[in-house]
Design a protein around this motif. Structure first.
Motif, mmCIF file in Angstrom:
data_model
loop_
_atom_site.group_PDB
_atom_site.id
_atom_site.type_symbol
_atom_site.label_atom_id
_atom_site.label_comp_id
_atom_site.label_asym_id
_atom_site.label_seq_id
_atom_site.Cartn_x
_atom_site.Cartn_y
_atom_site.Cartn_z
ATOM 1 N N MET A 192 -22.665 -31.995 49.180
ATOM 2 C CA MET A 192 -23.135 -32.032 47.819
ATOM 3 C C MET A 192 -24.272 -31.028 47.649
ATOM 4 O O MET A 192 -25.118 -30.882 48.520
ATOM 5 N N LYS A 193 -24.276 -30.330 46.537
ATOM 6 C CA LYS A 193 -25.313 -29.334 46.267
ATOM 7 C C LYS A 193 -26.611 -30.013 45.865
ATOM 8 O O LYS A 193 -26.607 -31.107 45.315
ATOM 9 N N ASN A 194 -27.718 -29.329 46.124
ATOM 10 C CA ASN A 194 -28.960 -29.863 45.586
ATOM 11 C C ASN A 194 -29.134 -29.322 44.167
ATOM 12 O O ASN A 194 -28.424 -28.397 43.747
ATOM 13 N N SER B 106 -31.255 -27.468 42.549
ATOM 14 C CA SER B 106 -31.587 -26.053 42.319
ATOM 15 C C SER B 106 -30.360 -25.147 42.434
ATOM 16 O O SER B 106 -30.314 -24.087 41.804
ATOM 17 N N GLU B 107 -29.371 -25.560 43.192
ATOM 18 C CA GLU B 107 -28.154 -24.769 43.341
ATOM 19 C C GLU B 107 -27.263 -24.835 42.095
ATOM 20 O O GLU B 107 -26.335 -24.045 41.967
ATOM 21 N N CYS B 108 -27.560 -25.744 41.195
ATOM 22 C CA CYS B 108 -26.765 -25.911 39.966
ATOM 23 C C CYS B 108 -27.285 -25.049 38.813
ATOM 24 O O CYS B 108 -26.630 -24.940 37.781
ATOM 25 N N TYR C 252 -24.970 -22.037 37.417
ATOM 26 C CA TYR C 252 -23.808 -22.492 36.655
ATOM 27 C C TYR C 252 -24.242 -23.063 35.304
ATOM 28 O O TYR C 252 -23.606 -22.808 34.282
ATOM 29 N N TYR D 227 -28.501 -36.739 39.381
ATOM 30 C CA TYR D 227 -29.906 -36.447 39.668
ATOM 31 C C TYR D 227 -30.900 -37.185 38.781
ATOM 32 O O TYR D 227 -32.097 -37.153 39.053
#
Length: 71
Positions: free
Chosen positions: A1-3, A5-7, A10, A48
């Motif tokens: 799963m991405k954290n 900040s990685e979103c 997008y 989140y």
């Protein structure tokens, strides 16, 4: 799963697509861009929670600045 900040990238792409197509003034039934944006935001809120809700205005502001600086 991405954290979270990685979103950001997008999120920015979706936000700028909405600005490009004036989708924020439309419903999700009138705009594919708005539907994608809303779905992504709801997903990030679910995963989140308050962390996303707190950072979302900053991400939106950054994307708006970049979008309008290109015009």
């Amino acid at each position: 799963m991405k954290n979270l900040s990685e979103c950001k990238e997008y999120y920015k792409d979706l936000y700028m697509d909405c600005l490009e197509n004036d989708s924020f003034e439309k419903s999700i039934f009138e705009s594919t861009e708005k539907a994608r944006y809303e779905t992504f935001c709801e997903t990030l809120k679910f995963i989140y929670g308050a962390d996303f809700e707190n950072i979302m205005p900053n991400w939106s502001n950054d994307a708006s600045k970049e979008f309008y600086s290109r015009k």
